[in-house]
Write a protein that holds these residues in place. Structure first.
Motif, mmCIF file in Angstrom:
data_model
loop_
_atom_site.group_PDB
_atom_site.id
_atom_site.type_symbol
_atom_site.label_atom_id
_atom_site.label_comp_id
_atom_site.label_asym_id
_atom_site.label_seq_id
_atom_site.Cartn_x
_atom_site.Cartn_y
_atom_site.Cartn_z
ATOM 1 N N LEU A 98 0.884 -1.145 -0.157
ATOM 2 C CA LEU A 98 -0.020 -0.409 0.235
ATOM 3 C C LEU A 98 0.902 1.129 -0.186
ATOM 4 O O LEU A 98 1.578 1.579 0.611
ATOM 5 C CB LEU A 98 -1.087 -0.106 1.237
ATOM 6 C CG LEU A 98 -2.051 0.855 1.473
ATOM 7 C CD1 LEU A 98 -2.157 1.358 0.083
ATOM 8 C CD2 LEU A 98 -2.757 0.912 2.846
ATOM 9 N N SER A 99 0.886 2.037 -0.775
ATOM 10 C CA SER A 99 1.442 3.465 -0.996
ATOM 11 C C SER A 99 0.267 4.550 -0.818
ATOM 12 O O SER A 99 -0.432 4.306 -2.338
ATOM 13 C CB SER A 99 2.053 3.389 -2.614
ATOM 14 O OG SER A 99 2.709 4.500 -2.085
ATOM 15 N N ALA A 100 0.154 5.278 -0.275
ATOM 16 C CA ALA A 100 -1.032 5.612 0.171
ATOM 17 C C ALA A 100 -1.253 7.237 0.292
ATOM 18 O O ALA A 100 0.458 7.202 1.500
ATOM 19 C CB ALA A 100 -2.246 5.313 0.537
ATOM 20 N N TYR A 101 -1.552 8.303 0.919
ATOM 21 C CA TYR A 101 -1.865 9.331 1.749
ATOM 22 C C TYR A 101 -2.799 9.537 2.817
ATOM 23 O O TYR A 101 -3.675 9.616 2.199
ATOM 24 C CB TYR A 101 -0.941 10.706 0.971
ATOM 25 C CG TYR A 101 -1.802 11.169 -0.229
ATOM 26 C CD1 TYR A 101 -2.523 12.113 0.658
ATOM 27 C CD2 TYR A 101 -1.574 10.021 -1.984
ATOM 28 C CE1 TYR A 101 -3.343 12.567 -0.886
ATOM 29 C CE2 TYR A 101 -2.442 10.921 -2.252
ATOM 30 C CZ TYR A 101 -3.481 12.207 -2.208
ATOM 31 O OH TYR A 101 -4.116 12.404 -3.344
ATOM 32 N N TYR A 102 -3.079 9.995 3.351
ATOM 33 C CA TYR A 102 -4.302 11.251 4.373
ATOM 34 C C TYR A 102 -4.169 12.609 5.010
ATOM 35 O O TYR A 102 -2.920 12.723 4.898
ATOM 36 C CB TYR A 102 -4.722 10.156 5.522
ATOM 37 C CG TYR A 102 -3.699 10.304 6.496
ATOM 38 C CD1 TYR A 102 -4.506 11.045 7.484
ATOM 39 C CD2 TYR A 102 -2.979 9.113 6.717
ATOM 40 C CE1 TYR A 102 -3.302 11.116 8.378
ATOM 41 C CE2 TYR A 102 -1.848 10.014 7.594
ATOM 42 C CZ TYR A 102 -2.396 10.159 9.232
ATOM 43 O OH TYR A 102 -2.266 10.558 9.903
ATOM 44 N N ASN A 103 -4.981 13.065 4.450
ATOM 45 C CA ASN A 103 -5.181 13.427 5.787
ATOM 46 C C ASN A 103 -6.276 14.293 7.027
ATOM 47 O O ASN A 103 -7.265 13.903 6.360
ATOM 48 C CB ASN A 103 -5.551 14.574 4.023
ATOM 49 C CG ASN A 103 -5.157 16.063 3.842
ATOM 50 O OD1 ASN A 103 -3.313 15.747 3.630
ATOM 51 N ND2 ASN A 103 -4.882 15.876 1.819
ATOM 52 N N TYR A 104 -5.994 15.107 7.033
ATOM 53 C CA TYR A 104 -6.898 15.471 8.342
ATOM 54 C C TYR A 104 -7.432 16.603 8.681
ATOM 55 O O TYR A 104 -6.518 17.422 7.775
ATOM 56 C CB TYR A 104 -6.946 14.391 9.780
ATOM 57 C CG TYR A 104 -5.508 14.497 10.280
ATOM 58 C CD1 TYR A 104 -5.369 16.131 11.142
ATOM 59 C CD2 TYR A 104 -4.580 13.734 9.920
ATOM 60 C CE1 TYR A 104 -4.263 16.409 11.784
ATOM 61 C CE2 TYR A 104 -2.610 15.062 10.444
ATOM 62 C CZ TYR A 104 -3.176 15.944 11.036
ATOM 63 O OH TYR A 104 -2.079 16.830 11.837
ATOM 64 N N ASN A 105 -8.562 16.866 9.197
ATOM 65 C CA ASN A 105 -8.902 18.112 8.922
ATOM 66 C C ASN A 105 -9.542 18.657 10.231
ATOM 67 O O ASN A 105 -10.316 17.361 10.714
ATOM 68 C CB ASN A 105 -9.896 18.995 7.635
ATOM 69 C CG ASN A 105 -10.058 19.842 7.459
ATOM 70 O OD1 ASN A 105 -10.790 20.666 9.134
ATOM 71 N ND2 ASN A 105 -10.129 20.739 7.243
ATOM 72 N N LEU A 106 -9.331 19.383 11.140
ATOM 73 C CA LEU A 106 -10.349 19.500 12.925
ATOM 74 C C LEU A 106 -10.768 20.839 13.173
ATOM 75 O O LEU A 106 -9.764 21.786 12.818
ATOM 76 C CB LEU A 106 -9.417 18.484 13.857
ATOM 77 C CG LEU A 106 -9.234 16.905 14.148
ATOM 78 C CD1 LEU A 106 -7.771 17.087 15.333
ATOM 79 C CD2 LEU A 106 -10.521 16.394 14.029
ATOM 80 N N SER A 107 -11.637 21.400 12.925
ATOM 81 C CA SER A 107 -12.091 22.443 12.867
ATOM 82 C C SER A 107 -12.662 22.592 14.752
ATOM 83 O O SER A 107 -13.543 21.902 14.950
ATOM 84 C CB SER A 107 -13.389 22.653 12.393
ATOM 85 O OG SER A 107 -14.095 23.891 13.046
ATOM 86 N N ILE A 108 -11.822 23.557 15.144
ATOM 87 C CA ILE A 108 -12.356 23.549 17.199
ATOM 88 C C ILE A 108 -12.954 24.856 16.962
ATOM 89 O O ILE A 108 -12.353 26.286 17.026
ATOM 90 C CB ILE A 108 -11.195 23.872 17.609
ATOM 91 C CG1 ILE A 108 -9.945 22.298 17.488
ATOM 92 C CG2 ILE A 108 -11.042 23.651 18.648
ATOM 93 C CD1 ILE A 108 -8.591 21.435 17.209
ATOM 94 N N SER A 109 -13.980 25.500 17.405
ATOM 95 C CA SER A 109 -14.540 26.232 17.987
ATOM 96 C C SER A 109 -14.651 26.221 19.514
ATOM 97 O O SER A 109 -15.806 25.536 20.023
ATOM 98 C CB SER A 109 -15.844 26.838 17.411
ATOM 99 O OG SER A 109 -15.960 26.519 15.804
#
Length: 187
Positions: free
Chosen positions: A141-152
């Protein structure tokens, strides 16, 4: 009411409203600057695990998403299972707050996966977002990932109290204007 008192009340109302607005509008987005790489060779290892640790200074609304993409040119589907989990540090251990998992048949998945969670109020403290997975033996497996956290930040009770005081002052001022205007007409 003297002009000085009216000016003082108006300034107080304006400062309360701007204080409350400043605290309610602050948002933070936590995300990697560039995608995080995942490389797994199924002949030496069949699993991967990566974490991102962050802290919250106060009660906050948190929403997030995680996206895993297979790199172009990667062969057959390798991803067997995947899990994204949000953890909270409790004492010396980690407690799961949210998790999403999936399992795949080898011939049916192209190693692209996403998950998200809606806003949840989280207390101040230490948190981590983990992405773990496994691939089928003998694959790569050759992959990449992104995450996004919105904090208010969630406004503290004191902020609501100050907004209430400001609103009461505005209503009191309007009422006094109306009463003094009525008295002038009646005379």
């Amino acid at each position: 009411m003297s002009k000085f008192k009216k000016l003082l009340v108006s300034a107080s109302i304006a400062s309360v409203m701007s204080f409350a607005a400043g605290h309610a509008a602050a948002d933070t987005v936590l995300a990697p600057i560039s995608p995080v790489t995942v490389n797994v060779n199924g002949t030496t290892s069949t699993s991967f695990s990566q974490s991102t640790v962050f802290s919250l200074d106060s009660l906050s609304e948190v929403a997030g998403s995680v996206f895993l993409y297979k790199k172009a040119g990667t062969g057959t589907s390798a991803l067997q299972s995947i899990a994204a989990t949000l953890w909270q540090k409790t004492g010396s251990s980690w407690t799961s707050v949210w998790t999403d998992t999936a399992s795949f048949a080898q011939s049916s998945h192209t190693s692209t996966w996403s998950s998200s969670f809606d806003q949840s109020p989280l207390a101040a403290g230490l948190y981590k977002l983990t992405l773990t997975g496994s691939i089928f033996s003998g694959t790569k497996l050759s992959a990449y990932y992104n995450y996004n956290l919105s904090i208010s930040p969630v406004p503290e009770p004191e902020t609501y109290a100050l907004m209430g005081v400001g609103l009461a002052a505005v209503l009191l001022r309007l009422r006094k204007k109306k009463v003094s205007g009525t008295a002038a007409v009646a005379v």
